[in-house]
Scaffold this motif. Sequence first.
Motif, PDB file in Angstrom:
ATOM      1  N   ILE A 147      54.046  40.345  54.847  1.00  0.00           N
ATOM      2  CA  ILE A 147      54.517  40.231  53.380  1.00  0.00           C
ATOM      3  C   ILE A 147      55.622  39.420  53.235  1.00  0.00           C
ATOM      4  CG2 ILE A 147      55.105  41.961  51.574  1.00  0.00           C
ATOM      5  CD1 ILE A 147      52.387  42.182  52.102  1.00  0.00           C
ATOM      6  N   LEU A 148      56.573  39.851  54.148  1.00  0.00           N
ATOM      7  CA  LEU A 148      58.134  38.996  53.675  1.00  0.00           C
ATOM      8  C   LEU A 148      58.267  37.818  54.662  1.00  0.00           C
ATOM      9  CD1 LEU A 148      60.300  42.298  54.077  1.00  0.00           C
ATOM     10  CD2 LEU A 148      59.640  40.817  51.916  1.00  0.00           C
ATOM     11  N   PRO A 149      58.187  36.624  54.101  1.00  0.00           N
ATOM     12  CA  PRO A 149      58.158  35.422  54.715  1.00  0.00           C
ATOM     13  C   PRO A 149      59.202  35.131  55.860  1.00  0.00           C
ATOM     14  CG  PRO A 149      58.660  34.843  52.327  1.00  0.00           C
ATOM     15  CD  PRO A 149      58.202  36.395  52.693  1.00  0.00           C
ATOM     16  N   TRP A 150      60.348  35.826  55.450  1.00  0.00           N
ATOM     17  CA  TRP A 150      61.334  35.639  56.313  1.00  0.00           C
ATOM     18  C   TRP A 150      61.554  36.438  57.533  1.00  0.00           C
ATOM     19  CZ3 TRP A 150      61.842  37.200  51.410  1.00  0.00           C
ATOM     20  CH2 TRP A 150      62.018  38.571  51.215  1.00  0.00           C
ATOM     21  N   HIS A 151      60.765  37.393  57.532  1.00  0.00           N
ATOM     22  CA  HIS A 151      60.210  38.523  58.778  1.00  0.00           C
ATOM     23  C   HIS A 151      59.123  38.222  59.626  1.00  0.00           C
ATOM     24  CE1 HIS A 151      63.412  41.637  57.333  1.00  0.00           C
ATOM     25  NE2 HIS A 151      64.013  40.688  57.568  1.00  0.00           N
ATOM     26  N   LYS A 152      58.557  37.071  59.128  1.00  0.00           N
ATOM     27  CA  LYS A 152      56.770  36.993  59.733  1.00  0.00           C
ATOM     28  C   LYS A 152      56.735  37.362  61.215  1.00  0.00           C
ATOM     29  CE  LYS A 152      54.405  34.185  56.655  1.00  0.00           C
ATOM     30  NZ  LYS A 152      53.167  34.319  56.530  1.00  0.00           N
ATOM     31  N   GLU A 153      57.820  36.462  62.030  1.00  0.00           N
ATOM     32  CA  GLU A 153      57.684  36.380  63.584  1.00  0.00           C
ATOM     33  C   GLU A 153      57.955  38.031  63.940  1.00  0.00           C
ATOM     34  OE1 GLU A 153      56.969  35.005  66.955  1.00  0.00           O
ATOM     35  OE2 GLU A 153      56.913  33.898  65.098  1.00  0.00           O
ATOM     36  N   GLN A 154      59.168  38.495  63.353  1.00  0.00           N
ATOM     37  CA  GLN A 154      59.444  39.846  63.850  1.00  0.00           C
ATOM     38  C   GLN A 154      58.378  41.021  63.504  1.00  0.00           C
ATOM     39  OE1 GLN A 154      63.233  41.342  61.956  1.00  0.00           O
ATOM     40  NE2 GLN A 154      63.301  43.267  63.125  1.00  0.00           N
ATOM     41  N   THR A 155      57.917  40.928  62.220  1.00  0.00           N
ATOM     42  CA  THR A 155      56.828  41.807  61.896  1.00  0.00           C
ATOM     43  C   THR A 155      55.900  41.746  62.652  1.00  0.00           C
ATOM     44  OG1 THR A 155      58.000  41.655  59.568  1.00  0.00           O
ATOM     45  CG2 THR A 155      55.460  42.597  59.827  1.00  0.00           C
TER      46      THR A 155
ATOM     47  N   ALA B 174      52.799  47.665  54.705  1.00  0.00           N
ATOM     48  CA  ALA B 174      52.042  47.001  53.811  1.00  0.00           C
ATOM     49  C   ALA B 174      51.502  45.933  54.450  1.00  0.00           C
ATOM     50  CB  ALA B 174      52.877  46.264  52.860  1.00  0.00           C
ATOM     51  N   THR B 175      51.988  45.369  55.608  1.00  0.00           N
ATOM     52  CA  THR B 175      51.271  44.314  56.566  1.00  0.00           C
ATOM     53  C   THR B 175      50.368  44.905  57.343  1.00  0.00           C
ATOM     54  OG1 THR B 175      53.334  43.154  56.888  1.00  0.00           O
ATOM     55  CG2 THR B 175      51.768  42.738  58.633  1.00  0.00           C
ATOM     56  N   ALA B 176      50.283  46.133  57.889  1.00  0.00           N
ATOM     57  CA  ALA B 176      49.078  46.787  58.477  1.00  0.00           C
ATOM     58  C   ALA B 176      48.117  47.010  57.332  1.00  0.00           C
ATOM     59  CB  ALA B 176      49.704  48.105  58.906  1.00  0.00           C
ATOM     60  N   GLN B 177      48.377  47.381  56.368  1.00  0.00           N
ATOM     61  CA  GLN B 177      47.285  47.769  55.354  1.00  0.00           C
ATOM     62  C   GLN B 177      46.799  46.405  54.849  1.00  0.00           C
ATOM     63  OE1 GLN B 177      48.822  49.860  51.624  1.00  0.00           O
ATOM     64  NE2 GLN B 177      49.404  51.363  52.927  1.00  0.00           N
ATOM     65  N   ARG B 178      47.340  45.227  54.780  1.00  0.00           N
ATOM     66  CA  ARG B 178      46.458  44.037  54.512  1.00  0.00           C
ATOM     67  C   ARG B 178      45.806  43.601  55.750  1.00  0.00           C
ATOM     68  NH1 ARG B 178      50.631  39.769  51.827  1.00  0.00           N
ATOM     69  NH2 ARG B 178      48.971  38.613  51.875  1.00  0.00           N
ATOM     70  N   PHE B 179      46.411  43.789  56.951  1.00  0.00           N
ATOM     71  CA  PHE B 179      45.495  43.517  58.079  1.00  0.00           C
ATOM     72  C   PHE B 179      44.413  44.303  58.240  1.00  0.00           C
ATOM     73  CE2 PHE B 179      45.124  44.501  62.616  1.00  0.00           C
ATOM     74  CZ  PHE B 179      44.489  43.141  63.264  1.00  0.00           C
ATOM     75  N   LEU B 180      44.281  45.593  57.821  1.00  0.00           N
ATOM     76  CA  LEU B 180      43.239  46.422  57.883  1.00  0.00           C
ATOM     77  C   LEU B 180      42.036  45.812  56.932  1.00  0.00           C
ATOM     78  CD1 LEU B 180      41.992  48.634  59.045  1.00  0.00           C
ATOM     79  CD2 LEU B 180      43.047  50.271  57.377  1.00  0.00           C
ATOM     80  N   LYS B 181      42.599  45.320  55.722  1.00  0.00           N
ATOM     81  CA  LYS B 181      41.643  44.880  54.656  1.00  0.00           C
ATOM     82  C   LYS B 181      40.912  43.663  55.138  1.00  0.00           C
ATOM     83  CE  LYS B 181      44.009  46.825  50.748  1.00  0.00           C
ATOM     84  NZ  LYS B 181      44.601  46.431  49.371  1.00  0.00           N
ATOM     85  N   ARG B 182      41.740  42.718  55.771  1.00  0.00           N
ATOM     86  CA  ARG B 182      41.111  41.668  56.517  1.00  0.00           C
ATOM     87  C   ARG B 182      40.016  41.831  57.709  1.00  0.00           C
ATOM     88  NH1 ARG B 182      44.965  36.357  56.017  1.00  0.00           N
ATOM     89  NH2 ARG B 182      45.869  37.039  53.968  1.00  0.00           N
ATOM     90  N   LEU B 183      40.491  42.951  58.443  1.00  0.00           N
ATOM     91  CA  LEU B 183      39.608  43.155  59.693  1.00  0.00           C
ATOM     92  C   LEU B 183      38.376  43.722  59.074  1.00  0.00           C
ATOM     93  CD1 LEU B 183      41.575  45.408  62.138  1.00  0.00           C
ATOM     94  CD2 LEU B 183      40.625  43.175  62.455  1.00  0.00           C
ATOM     95  N   THR B 184      38.260  44.380  57.940  1.00  0.00           N
ATOM     96  CA  THR B 184      36.973  45.074  57.426  1.00  0.00           C
ATOM     97  C   THR B 184      36.055  44.064  56.963  1.00  0.00           C
ATOM     98  OG1 THR B 184      37.952  45.460  55.177  1.00  0.00           O
ATOM     99  CG2 THR B 184      38.005  47.294  56.874  1.00  0.00           C
ATOM    100  N   VAL B 185      36.515  42.796  56.516  1.00  0.00           N
ATOM    101  CA  VAL B 185      35.545  41.619  56.142  1.00  0.00           C
ATOM    102  C   VAL B 185      35.389  40.644  56.802  1.00  0.00           C
ATOM    103  CG1 VAL B 185      36.521  41.858  53.686  1.00  0.00           C
ATOM    104  CG2 VAL B 185      37.636  40.317  55.194  1.00  0.00           C
TER     105      VAL B 185
END
Length: 83
Positions: A60-68, A29-40
């Motif tokens: 996506i998950l705020p408690w895993h931000k750094e690890q993700t 999910a994070t990679a998909q959101r990252f890809l969408k941001r890259l395209t704009v």
Amino acid sequence: MYVSLFELTECTLAFLNSSEAIYSPNLNATAQRFLKRLTVLDRNSLSVAEIYDLIMASTILPWHKEQTTRQLMTFILGGACYA
């Protein structure tokens, strides 16, 4: 050190087609959101710090931000050739 948006897009797509993305919904999910941001973005390349910030904002998950963010940067930048 800068990485072109084309390389980031290609490496993100390669990650999304990998088994790591299939078995990790959070990274997928994070990679998909990252890809969408890259395209704009209206840029040719991003620095490693900018990539980090963009992935951190896409997490996506705020408690895993750094690890993700670290895991996704390892997967994506591991396949990218630096300019």
